[in-house]
Design a protein around this motif. Structure first.
Motif, PDB file in Angstrom:
ATOM      1  N   LYS A 131      14.045  -3.869  -2.406  1.00 21.47           N
ATOM      2  CA  LYS A 131      15.424  -3.818  -1.919  1.00 21.47           C
ATOM      3  C   LYS A 131      15.831  -5.144  -1.295  1.00 21.47           C
ATOM      4  O   LYS A 131      16.973  -5.583  -1.423  1.00 21.47           O
ATOM      5  N   GLY A 132      14.909  -5.786  -0.604  1.00 20.61           N
ATOM      6  CA  GLY A 132      15.219  -7.075  -0.001  1.00 20.61           C
ATOM      7  C   GLY A 132      15.630  -8.083  -1.059  1.00 20.61           C
ATOM      8  O   GLY A 132      16.648  -8.768  -0.936  1.00 20.61           O
ATOM      9  N   ILE A 191      16.723  -7.413  -4.038  1.00 16.63           N
ATOM     10  CA  ILE A 191      17.971  -6.995  -4.677  1.00 16.63           C
ATOM     11  C   ILE A 191      19.185  -7.404  -3.851  1.00 16.63           C
ATOM     12  O   ILE A 191      20.188  -7.877  -4.398  1.00 16.63           O
ATOM     13  N   HIS A 197       0.806  -1.216   0.000  1.00 14.98           N
ATOM     14  CA  HIS A 197       0.000   0.000   0.000  1.00 14.98           C
ATOM     15  C   HIS A 197       0.834   1.259   0.000  1.00 14.98           C
ATOM     16  O   HIS A 197       0.324   2.336  -0.237  1.00 14.98           O
ATOM     17  N   THR A 198       2.095   1.110   0.350  1.00 14.85           N
ATOM     18  CA  THR A 198       2.913   2.320   0.415  1.00 14.85           C
ATOM     19  C   THR A 198       4.221   2.113  -0.340  1.00 14.85           C
ATOM     20  O   THR A 198       4.670   0.988  -0.562  1.00 14.85           O
ATOM     21  N   LEU A 199       4.835   3.218  -0.683  1.00 15.63           N
ATOM     22  CA  LEU A 199       6.143   3.185  -1.337  1.00 15.63           C
ATOM     23  C   LEU A 199       7.145   2.488  -0.424  1.00 15.63           C
ATOM     24  O   LEU A 199       7.998   1.730  -0.880  1.00 15.63           O
ATOM     25  N   GLN A 200       7.027   2.734   0.868  1.00 11.88           N
ATOM     26  CA  GLN A 200       7.910   2.119   1.852  1.00 11.88           C
ATOM     27  C   GLN A 200       7.839   0.602   1.752  1.00 11.88           C
ATOM     28  O   GLN A 200       8.867  -0.085   1.716  1.00 11.88           O
ATOM     29  N   GLU A 201       6.609   0.061   1.676  1.00 13.83           N
ATOM     30  CA  GLU A 201       6.451  -1.391   1.580  1.00 13.83           C
ATOM     31  C   GLU A 201       7.022  -1.906   0.271  1.00 13.83           C
ATOM     32  O   GLU A 201       7.664  -2.951   0.219  1.00 13.83           O
ATOM     33  N   PHE A 202       6.777  -1.159  -0.803  1.00 13.27           N
ATOM     34  CA  PHE A 202       7.291  -1.537  -2.119  1.00 13.27           C
ATOM     35  C   PHE A 202       8.810  -1.624  -2.087  1.00 13.27           C
ATOM     36  O   PHE A 202       9.407  -2.608  -2.522  1.00 13.27           O
ATOM     37  N   MET A 203       9.426  -0.578  -1.525  1.00 10.44           N
ATOM     38  CA  MET A 203      10.886  -0.561  -1.487  1.00 10.44           C
ATOM     39  C   MET A 203      11.420  -1.654  -0.571  1.00 10.44           C
ATOM     40  O   MET A 203      12.483  -2.215  -0.824  1.00 10.44           O
ATOM     41  N   PHE A 204      10.704  -1.933   0.496  1.00 10.98           N
ATOM     42  CA  PHE A 204      11.139  -2.990   1.409  1.00 10.98           C
ATOM     43  C   PHE A 204      11.244  -4.310   0.661  1.00 10.98           C
ATOM     44  O   PHE A 204      12.219  -5.046   0.796  1.00 10.98           O
TER      45      PHE A 204
END
Lengths: 391, 351, 45
Positions: C16-17, C19, C6-13
């Motif tokens: 990045k994980g 990656i 739902h959030t950019l933070q979750e997307f990046m989490f």
């Protein structure tokens, strides 16, 4: 060959350095106890608005930048094949290894629960954080440095097989070291990208990671020269022909490189101002301070390095190295302390107290004591006679 | 259980303004939209009278240590205060020229839609919950305080005087109470309903509706609708927001976006540096090999040339020796023949 | 999987994980590939 080891001298323990170190340690130990009985509030001037002080600005950020000589020298010799600087590799790696060790040591004081430092790797990985990446790379790089340093210790201990096995890893460790250094040197700068509202526009830039990485190269080159200069006399009797022979050539070679890197760094900083259209800030108080940092501690040493190289004046190069080292310290302190929270009135700003300074000095001194112990016993400034056939 | 006024307001406005809400409550940040039904709080600075009931309620609900001065003591307004280890929220008084009366502003965690603290934390101690609250997990916190650096609103605080178990302290939006259907402590305590709790998208509609109904009363802006990508705690005010210590220069870029560029470089470096450096190393190695080979070649050539010269010298000497010998033999033969001739002629004459 | 972001933070989490894990795998694979490529060089050295 000639006798490499110094004749056993009957020296008193009470040398100026030993006295200084003893005093610092005698102050550092009770301060450490205070830190862990009274908390950060009991030994620092940190507060809710200024959570980071000199332990981060100096011990961590400046420490990491100045320890960059390890990867720069190793890359020059092993990857780019500049074998003539070979004798400079071990001292640079040692400085790097001890430098990063002291960074971790200082972190044990700064973070609230140091025993939880392994948590980001083993318990909960905050992968969206730049600091996660810094932590991972620093931890891995410290391992690399330890391995790169270990042959000297193993030669001292006479563990030949283990030593030769590790030496085989040299090029792998060097390449890994450059990669890890690129990542964490730049990311230390990237950490401040999240606070554009708190860092002064002349220092804040989307290019912060590039600025930090490029300046770390200049820092490494200068620190190697600085260290060579200050150890030349006190440890002269530990240095072999190879090491002494390159004393001036190292200055000319690294000085030329530093001149170029600092010049390029100055240029990209100017481009950064243009990109943010921040010219008008130059007319302010902070703008003046920015120009002091740029002209006095970046452009000036770049020119001094250039003149020193061109005129074969090693002394001038050494002065330029000293200025650059201070300039790196100034830049990191500016970003973490002086130009951070610049909006706030001076009454709400931070200044370290004597106990914070005391612990900072303590951390550095422990590193110096370890340095002295190692270079006076292990083949850092000379090649161990049993392994001379290697080069 | 009586329905609180705030709850009622929430339902009424949701029903009446639902359609308007759909158009105003657009995604405040990129394509992610946030949690659709998350809660928020609307703070109306024109209603607040600075009674500090919210501070007292917060202190009680969260079982925080008692402050130095009691909550009824309004002399605290003489100095600007910020949140600290025992105050998740504080109210400050402002005397801007734009207002005849003093203006108050309550500060607490704004529970951003894309929290900077969550982005910065390297142990993932902060999470944006579906309810809207940004939750802190003290059980993993290492105490690095990067979250405090990151927060653009200067909200998180730290227990600097705790030696072994220091925690970051900040407003929780009373998440446990909200999950039970109750109001946050401060919202419930406010006697003048300056605080309204409800679904964020409804609160935005409520705020704009209030501004529309009383245009002379409010600045036409809902602070927190877009700032830093949007916050769950929003503010409307009768005086410019900067006059009540709300920065208007923060922009609408959410915090995670500020470091995403730098983070994106990491895999590029990891992927390419080994290739580049490995390649350079191999080129260096090859150059050294060629240089060594050339050196060896020239050494060998020099040696060969020296050998050849020596050979030639020896050959020439041998030739000369041969020639000399031949000459000597020739001369000796000639001499012998000449002497033989002479003997012959002498013998002829003698007969 | 997309429902839970739902959030950019979750997307990046998540991204990045993944990656970081890919990066570790890549470095190991690169080492193997390098040795594979230079198998016979080492004999000559």
């Amino acid at each position: 060959m000639t006798d490499q080891v110094a004749p056993v001298e009957k020296k008193s323990f009470f040398t100026p350095f030993n006295i200084f170190a003893t005093i610092v340690i005698l102050i550092g130990i009770p301060l450490t106890i205070l830190r862990f009985t009274k908390g950060l509030g009991g030994v620092t001037n940190l507060d809710d608005t200024n959570p980071w002080g000199i332990w981060i600005g100096f011990d961590l950020l400046t420490g990491v930048a100045l320890a960059a000589g390890g990867y720069v020298t190793a890359a020059a010799v092993e990857v780019f094949g500049m074998k003539k600087y070979h004798a400079a590799v071990r001292p640079a790696i040692l400085t790097g290894f001890l430098g990063y060790s002291m960074v971790v040591f200082a972190l044990l004081y700064d973070v609230g629960r140091p025993w939880r430092l392994p948590y980001p790797f083993f318990v909960s990985q905050g992968v969206t954080s730049i600091m996660f990446e810094v932590g991972a790379c620093v931890a891995l790089y410290l391992t690399v440095l330890f391995l790169e340093f270990s042959p000297a210790a193993l030669e001292w201990l006479g563990l030949k097989k283990l030593r030769s096995w590790i030496v085989k890893l040299t090029i792998t460790l060097t390449i890994l070291g450059v990669m890890l250094s690129t990542l964490h040197q730049s990311s230390l700068g990237a950490m401040f990208l999240i606070a554009p509202s708190k860092l002064h526009p002349l220092w804040y830039s989307p290019y912060l990671p590039v600025f930090f990485f490029v300046s770390s190269i200049a820092a490494g080159l200068s620190m190697v020269l600085f260290e060579a200069t200050v150890t030349h006399k006190p440890f002269h009797n530990k240095m072999d022909e190879d090491h002494l022979a390159i004393y001036d050539n190292l200055a000319f070679g690294f000085g030329k490189a530093a001149s170029l890197v600092l010049g390029g760094y100055f240029a990209i900083k100017v481009f950064g101002i243009a990109l943010g259209n921040n010219w008008h800030y130059l007319g302010t108080g902070y703008g003046l301070w920015f120009m002091v940092e740029m002209f006095g501690f970046v452009l000036l040493p770049s020119l001094l390095f250039a003149i020193g190289t061109r005129e074969r004046n090693a002394g001038l190069i050494r002065k330029a190295a000293f200025i650059t080292v201070f300039g790196i310290f100034l830049n990191r302190i500016n970003i973490t302390l002086i130009c951070f929270n610049w909006h706030l009135p001076w009454s709400e700003r931070y200044f370290p107290n004597w106990m914070e300074i005391g612990i900072s000095v303590f951390v550095v001194t422990v590193g110096l004591v370890a340095y002295k112990f190692i270079v006076t016993r292990m083949p850092i400034f000379y090649e161990h006679p049993d392994y001379k056939e290697e080069h | 259980m009586t329905i609180s006024r705030r709850r009622f307001l929430e339902w009424v406005t949701a029903a009446g303004v639902g359609s308007a809400a759909a158009s105003t409550a657009k995604a405040a940040h990129g394509d992610f939209g946030g949690y659709p039904d998350s809660y928020g709080v609307l703070y109306d600075a024109t209603l607040c009278v600075g009674c500090r009931s919210c501070e007292a309620a917060c202190n009680e609900v969260n079982e925080l240590p008692s402050p130095d001065k009691p909550f009824a003591d309004l002399s605290v307004f003489d100095k600007k205060r910020r949140t600290d280890y025992r105050s998740y929220t504080v109210v400050n008084r402002y005397d801007p020229p734009e207002s005849k009366k003093p203006v108050y502003r309550k500060t607490q965690c704004n529970h951003c839609l894309e929290p900077a603290c969550a982005s910065a934390c390297f142990v993932g101690a902060f999470k944006k919950t579906p309810e809207g609250a940004v939750e802190y997990d003290a059980s993993v916190c290492v105490g690095c305080r990067y979250c405090i650096i990151a927060c653009p609103f200067n909200i998180p605080t730290y227990e600097y005087d705790e030696a072994l178990t220091p925690r970051v302290m900040k407003c929780t939006m009373c998440l446990p109470r909200v999950k039970e259907g109750k109001l946050p402590g401060c919202v419930e305590a406010c006697p003048v309903e300056a605080l309204t709790f409800g679904r964020r998208k409804d609160l935005i509609a409520v705020a704009h509706e209030r501004i529309r109904k009383y245009p002379g009363r409010y600045i036409d802006h809902v602070y927190g609708q877009h700032e830093m990508g949007g916050t769950s705690w929003m503010y409307i005010s009768g005086v410019p927001f900067t006059k009540i210590d709300l920065r208007t220069d923060l922009g609408s870029t959410p915090a995670p976006e500020m470091t995403s560029g730098a983070l994106a470089l990491v895999p590029m470096v990891i992927g390419l540096w080994p290739v580049l450096l490995g390649g350079i190393y191999k080129i260096t190695e090859r150059k050294e090999k060629i240089a060594l080979a050339e050196k060896n070649e020239s050494v060998a050539g020099a040696v060969a040339a020296a050998n050849e010269a020596a050979d030639n010298k020896a050959k020439a000497a041998t030739e000369r020796f041969k020639k000399d010998k031949e000459k000597a033999v020739e001369a000796a033969v000639k001499k012998t023949l000449a002497e033989a001739e002479k003997e012959k002629e002498k013998g002829k004459e003698g007969e | 999987m997309t429902e839970s972001i739902h959030t950019l933070q979750e997307f990046m989490f998540q991204t990045k994980g993944i990656i970081y894990l890919l990066a570790i795998g890549y470095l190991i694979g690169f080492t193997w590939f390098w040795r594979f490529l230079h198998k016979y060089d080492r004999k000559d050295q």
